[in-house]
Motif scaffolding. Structure first.
Motif, PDB file in Angstrom:
ATOM      1  N   LEU A 223       3.445  23.562  86.290  1.00 55.16           N
ATOM      2  CA  LEU A 223       3.160  24.987  86.444  1.00 55.16           C
ATOM      3  C   LEU A 223       2.679  25.638  85.152  1.00 55.16           C
ATOM      4  O   LEU A 223       2.211  26.780  85.182  1.00 55.16           O
ATOM      5  N   HIS A 229      -1.961  25.718  89.912  1.00 55.31           N
ATOM      6  CA  HIS A 229      -1.797  26.684  90.991  1.00 55.31           C
ATOM      7  C   HIS A 229      -2.992  26.639  91.937  1.00 55.31           C
ATOM      8  O   HIS A 229      -2.839  26.646  93.159  1.00 55.31           O
ATOM      9  N   ASN A 233      -3.008  25.313  96.041  1.00 55.10           N
ATOM     10  CA  ASN A 233      -3.512  26.078  97.177  1.00 55.10           C
ATOM     11  C   ASN A 233      -4.609  25.332  97.921  1.00 55.10           C
ATOM     12  O   ASN A 233      -4.645  25.302  99.156  1.00 55.10           O
ATOM     13  N   SER A 255       7.515  25.180  97.686  1.00 52.58           N
ATOM     14  CA  SER A 255       7.085  26.117  96.658  1.00 52.58           C
ATOM     15  C   SER A 255       8.136  27.191  96.442  1.00 52.58           C
ATOM     16  O   SER A 255       8.651  27.767  97.394  1.00 52.58           O
ATOM     17  N   LYS A 260       6.398  23.823  92.390  1.00 50.48           N
ATOM     18  CA  LYS A 260       5.394  23.660  93.436  1.00 50.48           C
ATOM     19  C   LYS A 260       5.147  22.159  93.602  1.00 50.48           C
ATOM     20  O   LYS A 260       4.851  21.466  92.625  1.00 50.48           O
TER      21      LYS A 260
END
Length: 311
Positions: A223, A229, A233, A255, A260
């Motif tokens: 992270l 990030h 997604n 998450s 994540k």
């Protein structure tokens, strides 16, 4: 434990007050009590940990004000008290001069104008006007929320009665089970090095076994890397809807604020790198493995592990 330097008890269901005996850990540099059910005030005993550099007590039920004695922790660089029931004025000196609003979010009754985006603390004479403003704000919020819900309801009714219901479109559902961070940590022995399968550009992959015996590969993203990030997604959107025999199946994702990760089916045939580069001395000149068409193709002459065919 007078010489202990780090304590991490996060993600449990520990309750009651933060023990005052924590002050005896005089060498403590890192303390994480986040994601528990601690309540009551922040004990002044924490301010006696003069070597403390990182303190995370977020996501609890702590109440009262932030002790001014924490200003004496001169080496403290990271503080997170977010998502509690704290109120009142935030101290102004010491380590607090370098903190941002993210350290205090989720505590609507905290104030401090010197912290960017936080409200100024009200004076004694303005408390009545502030109370009335809060009432008006709640009323307006309620009205807006009601209108939004009503508009959504009308929109759904319109789409149901006047939409193209006669057009049949294929629908494919791929259920994604809920797997918590605690389950993933247990499955990978706390993301131990012995379970590490490899390290990529935005994270690391660990082998794990769920309680039901399912073998999984957990891709834990770093992270601290901004690209992680975006990668998370994109992979959720694409792999969550894609099914192909040459693409590894995404089981689910996990998450939260601190983690994540993507959970895949575990494949026991190693990595593509192992097939392309030297492995146990089975290499041609130049370091490429001896893989002919007979080795790398199936009965139809295709290369399923590459997703291509001789044509």
């Amino acid at each position: 434990m007078e010489m202990v330097q780090g304590i991490d008890l996060s993600g449990n269901q520990l309750s009651s007050f933060i023990p005052s005996a924590i002050a005896s850990c005089s060498a403590l540099e890192y303390l994480d009590l986040s994601h528990n059910i601690f309540e009551g005030p922040i004990t002044d005993s924490v301010s006696k940990l003069r070597n403390l550099q990182e303190l995370d007590i977020s996501n609890n039920k702590l109440s009262g004000t932030i002790p001014e004695s924490l200003q004496n922790l001169t080496v403290l660089t990271i503080l997170n008290v977010s998502f509690n029931l704290l109120k009142g004025e935030i101290p102004k000196a010491g380590p607090f001069t370098k903190l941002t609003a993210s350290s205090f979010r989720g505590n609507p009754e905290l104030c401090g104008q010197w912290i960017f985006s936080l409200p100024a603390c009200p004076s004694a004479g303005s408390s009545g006007r502030l109370w009335n403003f809060h009432k008006l704000f709640k009323y307006i919020t309620f009205v807006i929320s009601f209108l939004v819900v009503y508009c959504l309801y009308v929109s759904l009714l319109y789409r149901y009665f006047f939409g193209k219901r006669n057009v049949e479109q294929p629908s494919i559902e791929f259920p994604h089970p809920r797997i918590s961070y605690k389950e993933l940590s247990t499955a990978t022995n706390g993301f131990a090095k012995g379970n590490l399968l490899g390290v990529g550009g935005v994270g690391s992959v660990y082998k794990g076994v769920l309680d039901n015996g399912t073998l999984i590969a957990v891709k834990a993203l770093n992270l601290e890397d901004e690209a992680a990030h975006k990668s998370f997604n994109i992979e959720c959107q694409v792999l969550g809807k894609t099914r192909h025999r040459n693409i590894i199946k995404l089981i689910t994702s996990c998450s939260n604020l601190d983690f994540k990760g993507l959970v895949f089916e575990f494949m026991s045939n190693g990595s593509l790198e192992r097939h392309l580069h030297c492995d146990a001395g089975k290499c041609n000149i130049g370091g490429v493995c001896k893989m002919d068409l007979q080795t790398s193709t199936d009965s139809h002459g295709r290369c399923p592990w590459l997703g291509i065919s001789p044509s």
